[in-house]
Design an enzyme around this catalytic site. Sequence first.
Site, PDB file in Angstrom:
ATOM      1  N   CYS A  69       0.830  -1.217   0.000  1.00 25.97           N
ATOM      2  CA  CYS A  69       0.000   0.000   0.000  1.00 25.97           C
ATOM      3  C   CYS A  69       0.862   1.264   0.000  1.00 25.97           C
ATOM      4  O   CYS A  69       0.671   2.154  -0.820  1.00 25.97           O
ATOM      5  CB  CYS A  69      -0.922  -0.008   1.215  1.00 25.97           C
ATOM      6  SG  CYS A  69      -1.850   1.513   1.387  1.00 25.97           S
ATOM      7  N   CYS A  74      -1.321   1.639  -3.199  1.00 27.28           N
ATOM      8  CA  CYS A  74      -2.330   2.708  -3.034  1.00 27.28           C
ATOM      9  C   CYS A  74      -1.745   4.117  -3.002  1.00 27.28           C
ATOM     10  O   CYS A  74      -2.229   5.013  -3.694  1.00 27.28           O
ATOM     11  CB  CYS A  74      -3.096   2.509  -1.729  1.00 27.28           C
ATOM     12  SG  CYS A  74      -3.429   0.814  -1.287  1.00 27.28           S
ATOM     13  N   LYS A  77       0.281   5.277  -6.212  1.00 28.78           N
ATOM     14  CA  LYS A  77      -0.728   5.303  -7.298  1.00 28.78           C
ATOM     15  C   LYS A  77      -1.627   6.526  -7.174  1.00 28.78           C
ATOM     16  O   LYS A  77      -1.851   7.249  -8.139  1.00 28.78           O
ATOM     17  CB  LYS A  77      -1.534   4.003  -7.230  1.00 28.78           C
ATOM     18  CG  LYS A  77      -2.632   3.808  -8.248  1.00 28.78           C
ATOM     19  CD  LYS A  77      -3.960   4.419  -7.916  1.00 28.78           C
ATOM     20  CE  LYS A  77      -4.562   4.073  -6.593  1.00 28.78           C
ATOM     21  NZ  LYS A  77      -5.046   2.742  -6.441  1.00 28.78           N
ATOM     22  N   TYR A 209      -8.667  -3.343 -11.433  1.00 35.45           N
ATOM     23  CA  TYR A 209      -8.375  -2.061 -10.782  1.00 35.45           C
ATOM     24  C   TYR A 209      -7.131  -1.401 -11.398  1.00 35.45           C
ATOM     25  O   TYR A 209      -7.147  -0.243 -11.786  1.00 35.45           O
ATOM     26  CB  TYR A 209      -8.015  -2.283  -9.315  1.00 35.45           C
ATOM     27  CG  TYR A 209      -9.091  -2.600  -8.337  1.00 35.45           C
ATOM     28  CD1 TYR A 209      -9.512  -1.638  -7.424  1.00 35.45           C
ATOM     29  CD2 TYR A 209      -9.655  -3.874  -8.259  1.00 35.45           C
ATOM     30  CE1 TYR A 209     -10.461  -1.926  -6.462  1.00 35.45           C
ATOM     31  CE2 TYR A 209     -10.608  -4.167  -7.290  1.00 35.45           C
ATOM     32  CZ  TYR A 209     -11.005  -3.192  -6.393  1.00 35.45           C
ATOM     33  OH  TYR A 209     -11.938  -3.479  -5.441  1.00 35.45           O
ATOM     34  N   GLU A 213      -6.758   2.058 -13.646  1.00 31.83           N
ATOM     35  CA  GLU A 213      -6.123   3.179 -12.943  1.00 31.83           C
ATOM     36  C   GLU A 213      -4.899   3.676 -13.722  1.00 31.83           C
ATOM     37  O   GLU A 213      -4.740   4.889 -13.936  1.00 31.83           O
ATOM     38  CB  GLU A 213      -5.736   2.759 -11.521  1.00 31.83           C
ATOM     39  CG  GLU A 213      -6.966   2.564 -10.637  1.00 31.83           C
ATOM     40  CD  GLU A 213      -6.671   2.086  -9.217  1.00 31.83           C
ATOM     41  OE1 GLU A 213      -7.573   2.156  -8.380  1.00 31.83           O
ATOM     42  OE2 GLU A 213      -5.547   1.628  -8.940  1.00 31.83           O
ATOM     43  N   HIS A 468     -26.890  21.076  -0.888  1.00 26.66           N
ATOM     44  CA  HIS A 468     -27.114  21.672  -2.201  1.00 26.66           C
ATOM     45  C   HIS A 468     -26.192  22.861  -2.450  1.00 26.66           C
ATOM     46  O   HIS A 468     -25.989  23.655  -1.543  1.00 26.66           O
ATOM     47  CB  HIS A 468     -28.574  22.124  -2.287  1.00 26.66           C
ATOM     48  CG  HIS A 468     -28.950  22.607  -3.642  1.00 26.66           C
ATOM     49  ND1 HIS A 468     -29.135  21.740  -4.702  1.00 26.66           N
ATOM     50  CD2 HIS A 468     -29.149  23.858  -4.115  1.00 26.66           C
ATOM     51  CE1 HIS A 468     -29.445  22.440  -5.779  1.00 26.66           C
ATOM     52  NE2 HIS A 468     -29.457  23.732  -5.458  1.00 26.66           N
ATOM     53  N   GLU A 473     -26.032  14.897  -3.231  1.00 27.51           N
ATOM     54  CA  GLU A 473     -27.447  15.000  -2.833  1.00 27.51           C
ATOM     55  C   GLU A 473     -28.342  14.096  -3.682  1.00 27.51           C
ATOM     56  O   GLU A 473     -29.458  13.769  -3.283  1.00 27.51           O
ATOM     57  CB  GLU A 473     -27.942  16.448  -2.874  1.00 27.51           C
ATOM     58  CG  GLU A 473     -28.043  17.059  -4.250  1.00 27.51           C
ATOM     59  CD  GLU A 473     -28.539  18.509  -4.222  1.00 27.51           C
ATOM     60  OE1 GLU A 473     -29.476  18.810  -3.458  1.00 27.51           O
ATOM     61  OE2 GLU A 473     -27.987  19.338  -4.965  1.00 27.51           O
TER      62      GLU A 473
END
Length: 495
Positions: A69, A74, A77, A209, A213, A468, A473
């Site tokens: 990671c 992760c 990346k 993935y 990516e 908003h 939302e």
Amino acid sequence: MARKMLIDAEVSNSVEEEQYDFDLFVIGAGSGGVRASRTSAALGAKVAICELPFHPISSEVIGGVGGTCVIRGCVPKKILVYGASFAGEFEDARNFGWELNEKIDFNWKKLLHNKTQEILRLNGIYKRMLSNSGVKMFEGEGKVVGPHEVELTQLDGTKLSFSTKHILIATGSRAQRVPIPGQELAITSDEALSLEELPKRAVVLGGGYIAVEFASIWRGMGATVDLFYRKELPLRGFDDEMRNTVARNLEGRGIKLHPGATLKELIKTDEGIRVITDNGQELMADVVLFATGRAPNTKRVNLQAAGVELDRSGAVKVDEFSQTNIPSIWAVGDVTNRINLTPVALMEGSCFSKTVFGGQPTKPDYRDVPCAVFCIPPLSVVGLSEEQAVEGAKGDIVIFTSTFNPMKNTISGRQEKTMMKLIVDGETDKVLGASMCGPDAAEIMQGIAIAMKCGATKAQFDSTVGIHPSAAEEFVTMRTETRRIAAGSKPKTNL
Ligand code: NDP
């Protein structure tokens, strides 16, 4: 409590009086191993951990405190994804009044340098966290030589042996290569994170993935990108409708998709790598990336010799508490090939400590694990896909979707839809799955995951006041059913 007694009985049985060098020896200092070490030490255990050092640029030596990671997954990346995302931002800025008349340059070496510095910083933090927790750190390669013995080969080749009450295998996984002629010319994600030169022409094999990516990263940085995958759509296992949205968005960003195709041969030429596909195409590339899955790192840990059972993929077989068939040996993270995500390895590491040293047998909870694919724009999901929900459903499944032009695009002119989806149990009204493909999807889905963990119903989503103006939302304003699928029917996705 019964489980705790069982563990203690199994492990200590005939060795009650025996003294071990450590209560826990952890092999592998990635996400799962570091978490388990620290939490076990905090519960009073005498803990050691071993890991190989890493070279910040070369990917020849695997290892590094922080694990995949932090060192080659992760974190680097995501830094590259941030770097690549500016390209779209600059395009979008024009209609917001920004005059970008001068040529905009991208300095790959600068980003690479800054990325490496950040990884070194995090590597240092991880080491300090271990030492501040009282965990003894060894640099070297660990090997299991018995239910309570670990052998450590240090960098200078000298070997040390330790006895330990428990062993935790947390050695992670490594990228797989595809056995085609010329495969040595291709790289994996390890090298892709530290390329000396940014490719102008990139070919990516795989639809998972890592493939989408890196396709997004290189495209964002200006390369032509050809993405080859075997299925009709990328990201097998995700909701089909969302996969379709990702594919359309990747295309919209200029990535050339080659569904139902794979690579047959790679040939080195003076102009670059000649790529030959199984459907007779030929193209030239500066870089070919194999993003074709990862395999558990069990080969060098000597597990079979110690009697630890592995499955057919080479992953360590564990029970619901992460215990192997040898009661004193446990395993967490990618090496067990359950859900191969950093936060899941962290959860497994914490549960291990509670079970073994906290007197609280704790199973990791794999329900509603959220995740994100950091293509540009990203996909993030939690819970079931439409296909999973419909399969074996006892009642109706109700689908709500919203596909819309994000407000920013109305001015920027970008032709890229955001899509959101909720999957609801028609009988209980419980939200079973949620997905989003669009900017900030990962940031938005984390909150949705909490609601789902609390068992939120669609009525509770509907009664929540929106923020908003935001894209988020939409999750609380999807009032009209897109479709209702009766029990026993097939998903009705129109792709
Ligand atoms: P994935 O398992 O996600 O995808 C592997 C891809 O390679 C699939 O599309 C598969 O195709 C294809 N493939 C496998 N073998 C071959 C072959 N022989 N020829 C052609 N194609 C092949 O693996 P990744 O390498 O992308 O990532 C590994 C894991 O790491 C992920 O599953 C995930 O757990 C984790 N990860 C998580 C990230 C995140 O959280 N954002 C980021 C990166 C990785 P097919 O579908 O046809 O089998």
